[in-house]
Design a protein around this motif. Structure first.
Motif, PDB file in Angstrom:
ATOM      1  N   ILE A 185       1.144  -0.959  -0.196  1.00 45.63           N
ATOM      2  CA  ILE A 185      -0.201   0.038   0.205  1.00 45.63           C
ATOM      3  C   ILE A 185       0.566   0.672   0.378  1.00 45.63           C
ATOM      4  CG2 ILE A 185      -2.065  -0.724   1.816  1.00 45.63           C
ATOM      5  CD1 ILE A 185      -1.122   0.417   4.157  1.00 45.63           C
ATOM      6  N   LEU A 186       0.779   2.645  -0.627  1.00 43.48           N
ATOM      7  CA  LEU A 186       1.134   3.608  -0.431  1.00 43.48           C
ATOM      8  C   LEU A 186      -0.401   4.629  -0.077  1.00 43.48           C
ATOM      9  CD1 LEU A 186       2.886   5.820  -0.734  1.00 43.48           C
ATOM     10  CD2 LEU A 186       2.715   6.298  -3.154  1.00 43.48           C
ATOM     11  N   ALA A 187      -0.106   5.223   1.318  1.00 43.08           N
ATOM     12  CA  ALA A 187      -1.340   6.454   1.518  1.00 43.08           C
ATOM     13  C   ALA A 187      -0.393   7.736   1.609  1.00 43.08           C
ATOM     14  CB  ALA A 187      -1.660   5.964   3.113  1.00 43.08           C
ATOM     15  N   LEU A 188      -1.613   8.303   0.858  1.00 46.17           N
ATOM     16  CA  LEU A 188      -1.134   9.704   0.543  1.00 46.17           C
ATOM     17  C   LEU A 188      -1.644  10.974   1.237  1.00 46.17           C
ATOM     18  CD1 LEU A 188      -1.695   9.383  -3.387  1.00 46.17           C
ATOM     19  CD2 LEU A 188       0.180   8.692  -2.002  1.00 46.17           C
ATOM     20  N   GLY A 189      -0.559  11.578   2.229  1.00 47.60           N
ATOM     21  CA  GLY A 189      -1.402  12.722   2.667  1.00 47.60           C
ATOM     22  C   GLY A 189      -2.646  13.760   1.946  1.00 47.60           C
ATOM     23  N   PRO A 190      -2.653  14.507   3.411  1.00 46.93           N
ATOM     24  CA  PRO A 190      -5.118  15.212   2.341  1.00 46.93           C
ATOM     25  C   PRO A 190      -4.139  16.504   1.108  1.00 46.93           C
ATOM     26  CG  PRO A 190      -3.946  15.281   4.433  1.00 46.93           C
ATOM     27  CD  PRO A 190      -3.259  13.854   4.259  1.00 46.93           C
ATOM     28  N   GLU A 191      -2.205  16.629   1.289  1.00 49.86           N
ATOM     29  CA  GLU A 191      -2.010  17.430   0.409  1.00 49.86           C
ATOM     30  C   GLU A 191      -0.772  17.530  -0.343  1.00 49.86           C
ATOM     31  OE1 GLU A 191      -0.036  20.340   3.893  1.00 49.86           O
ATOM     32  OE2 GLU A 191      -2.421  20.070   4.440  1.00 49.86           O
ATOM     33  N   VAL A 192      -1.401  15.714  -0.430  1.00 48.70           N
ATOM     34  CA  VAL A 192      -0.192  15.421  -1.347  1.00 48.70           C
ATOM     35  C   VAL A 192      -0.508  15.172  -2.762  1.00 48.70           C
ATOM     36  CG1 VAL A 192       1.859  13.343  -2.270  1.00 48.70           C
ATOM     37  CG2 VAL A 192       1.193  14.707  -0.213  1.00 48.70           C
ATOM     38  N   GLU A 193       0.627  16.072  -4.138  1.00 51.00           N
ATOM     39  CA  GLU A 193       0.763  15.895  -5.276  1.00 51.00           C
ATOM     40  C   GLU A 193       1.017  14.830  -5.824  1.00 51.00           C
ATOM     41  OE1 GLU A 193      -1.197  18.751  -7.414  1.00 51.00           O
ATOM     42  OE2 GLU A 193      -2.858  19.323  -5.795  1.00 51.00           O
ATOM     43  N   LEU A 194       0.833  13.989  -6.611  1.00 46.21           N
ATOM     44  CA  LEU A 194       2.202  12.961  -7.411  1.00 46.21           C
ATOM     45  C   LEU A 194       1.603  12.858  -8.507  1.00 46.21           C
ATOM     46  CD1 LEU A 194       2.765  10.687  -4.448  1.00 46.21           C
ATOM     47  CD2 LEU A 194       3.834  12.424  -5.252  1.00 46.21           C
ATOM     48  N   ASP A 195       2.892  12.913  -9.382  1.00 50.33           N
ATOM     49  CA  ASP A 195       2.550  12.535 -10.871  1.00 50.33           C
ATOM     50  C   ASP A 195       2.843  10.820 -10.710  1.00 50.33           C
ATOM     51  OD1 ASP A 195       2.393  14.590 -11.548  1.00 50.33           O
ATOM     52  OD2 ASP A 195       4.674  14.576 -12.335  1.00 50.33           O
ATOM     53  N   PRO A 196       1.984  10.316 -11.677  1.00 45.97           N
ATOM     54  CA  PRO A 196       1.638   8.771 -11.459  1.00 45.97           C
ATOM     55  C   PRO A 196       3.398   8.204 -12.214  1.00 45.97           C
ATOM     56  CG  PRO A 196       0.021   9.486 -12.873  1.00 45.97           C
ATOM     57  CD  PRO A 196       0.770  11.005 -12.827  1.00 45.97           C
ATOM     58  N   LEU A 197       3.452   6.704 -11.969  1.00 43.94           N
ATOM     59  CA  LEU A 197       4.545   5.720 -11.942  1.00 43.94           C
ATOM     60  C   LEU A 197       3.771   4.896 -13.586  1.00 43.94           C
ATOM     61  CD1 LEU A 197       7.534   6.184 -11.343  1.00 43.94           C
ATOM     62  CD2 LEU A 197       6.865   3.477  -9.986  1.00 43.94           C
ATOM     63  N   LEU A 198       2.810   5.185 -13.404  1.00 44.31           N
ATOM     64  CA  LEU A 198       2.365   4.113 -14.363  1.00 44.31           C
ATOM     65  C   LEU A 198       1.786   4.656 -14.699  1.00 44.31           C
ATOM     66  CD1 LEU A 198       3.193   1.129 -15.012  1.00 44.31           C
ATOM     67  CD2 LEU A 198       1.725   0.513 -13.711  1.00 44.31           C
ATOM     68  N   VAL A 199       0.348   4.635 -16.691  1.00 44.78           N
ATOM     69  CA  VAL A 199      -0.301   5.135 -16.622  1.00 44.78           C
ATOM     70  C   VAL A 199      -1.340   4.129 -17.746  1.00 44.78           C
ATOM     71  CG1 VAL A 199       0.153   7.921 -16.185  1.00 44.78           C
ATOM     72  CG2 VAL A 199       0.650   6.530 -18.756  1.00 44.78           C
ATOM     73  N   GLY A 200      -2.819   4.029 -17.879  1.00 41.17           N
ATOM     74  CA  GLY A 200      -2.843   3.246 -18.613  1.00 41.17           C
ATOM     75  C   GLY A 200      -4.461   2.606 -18.245  1.00 41.17           C
ATOM     76  N   GLY A 201      -5.238   1.596 -18.726  1.00 39.73           N
ATOM     77  CA  GLY A 201      -6.597   1.062 -18.104  1.00 39.73           C
ATOM     78  C   GLY A 201      -6.235   1.315 -16.842  1.00 39.73           C
TER      79      GLY A 201
END
Ligand SMILES: Cc1ncc(COP(=O)(O)O)c(C=O)c1O
Length: 356
Positions: A185-201
């Motif tokens: 799992i990866l939990a993201l805090g309320p203010e965190v914005e990330l670019d995805p590592l993987l894109v797709g379906g």
């Protein structure tokens, strides 16, 4: 697989919905367990390594600075090293010989452009616990994001991601949460914005070539490991039913039994925290004058005892504690280990030590 053998979030047929419900239940239960208020910010991955890669690659940009430590697993060291080649500066703060990282050393390493403070809560080599509460407060004060690699602590210690102000929380399912291999799992805090590592379906916004902004879809491209996630939910339910306190108490007693036995073997070097210090389950040691690889081989072949030997994917940790390059023998008792198992292990070690 026998009952719900299809992908979640794809078809609207009953089986697909049943799979989606399993994933939703697991996501909600994990979010509640770790104090993540918005469960859509809890992402499923296949390992802590994948979670750490999503966090590091998604957050950092050229010119950013990261503070980490010499006590890290390659799951964090290698993504950070890769980012160095992409214009990110990284400071690995020197850990102490017992494996602890001092808050004042982290503080001294912070710079105006420090974007991330990243470290493991508990060492996979020595079991040393880091003061993540204090380090998190420090990071927040300086405007840096705080990433915790909880591979050795999730399911072992109570962790409230919200209360501790952890921005990025990475954990595997297949250790303290008793899940099958291949879950994380990866939990993201309320203010965190990330670019995805993987894109797709993602099963959503299918008409657009752009990756959806919505969570958790943004970070969950491709078919999820539903059987693994169902196993993760079952593992978490086991932890909750048994009680973290009871699991910790039993494991603590086994760890103390190992440590006491090791200290009674003349010349044995035990690494990590001193007696009485709070710690995790990983115990590293070396028998006097013996190569750890030989000790591990004999434990396996003669006594059918499985231990890991060498560097444990963490070479800098061994440089820090003084066991580089041969590494250590590492033993990690778990909830299903018994006191008799430990007695047998200690007898086997004594025989190996005496034969020398
Ligand atoms: C401290 C630490 N971080 C990260 C990892 C990587 O975990 P995973 O195997 O789930 O990728 C491990 C695995 O042993 C670990 O001990």
């Amino acid at each position: 697989m026998r009952e719900v053998g299809v992908a979640p979030g794809r078809g609207g047929y009953q089986q697909g919905l049943a799979a989606a419900r399993i994933v939703f239940s697991a996501r909600s239960a994990l979010a509640e367990f770790f104090g993540v208020t918005d469960s859509s910010r809890l992402i499923f991955t296949h390992s802590a390594t994948e979670s750490l890669n999503i966090a590091v690659n998604g957050l950092l940009k050229p010119g950013d600075h990261v503070v980490s430590s010499t006590m890290e697993h390659n799951a964090l060291v290698r993504p950070l090293h890769l980012m160095r080649g992409r214009g990110v500066e990284v400071t690995f703060v020197q850990g102490q010989p017992d494996g602890s990282v001092r808050v004042e050393d982290i503080a001294a390493a912070l710079r105006p452009n420090t974007r991330l403070v990243a470290l493991a809560h508990c060492s996979n080599v020595t079991g040393t616990l880091q003061p993540i509460g204090e380090i998190g407060r420090l990071a927040r004060k300086c405007g840096a994001r705080f990433l915790v690699d909880a591979a050795q602590s999730a399911g072992y210690f109570p962790i409230d991601v919200g209360e501790l102000g952890i921005d990025l929380f990475a954990a595997p399912g297949h250790k303290g949460l008793f899940a099958p291999p291949g879950t994380g799992i990866l939990a993201l805090g309320p203010e965190v914005e990330l670019d995805p590592l993987l894109v797709g379906g993602t099963g959503s916004k299918a008409s657009s070539p752009e990756q959806p902004e919505e969570l958790p879809d943004r970070f969950e491209s491709g078919t999820l490991n539903t059987p693994g996630i169902a196993g993760l939910l079952a593992g978490l339910e086991f932890v909750k039913e048994t009680g973290l306190g009871q699991i910790a108490e039993k494991e603590h007693q086994l760890v103390e039994q190992v440590l006491e036995g090791l200290r009674a073997l003349p010349g044995t070097v035990v690494y990590g925290p001193g007696p009485g210090a709070p710690r995790g389950n990983a115990i590293s040691f070396n028998l006097a004058g013996q190569d750890p690889a030989t000790v591990g081989f004999l434990l396996d072949r003669t006594y059918e005892i499985s231990v890991r030997v060498g560097l444990h994917c963490a070479p800098d940790v061994h440089r820090t504690i003084g066991s580089y390059p041969a590494g250590t023998v590492r033993v990690s008792p778990g909830y299903f280990t018994s006191a008799q198992d430990i007695e047998y292990f200690l007898r086997a070690l004594k025989e190996i030590a005496d034969k020398r």
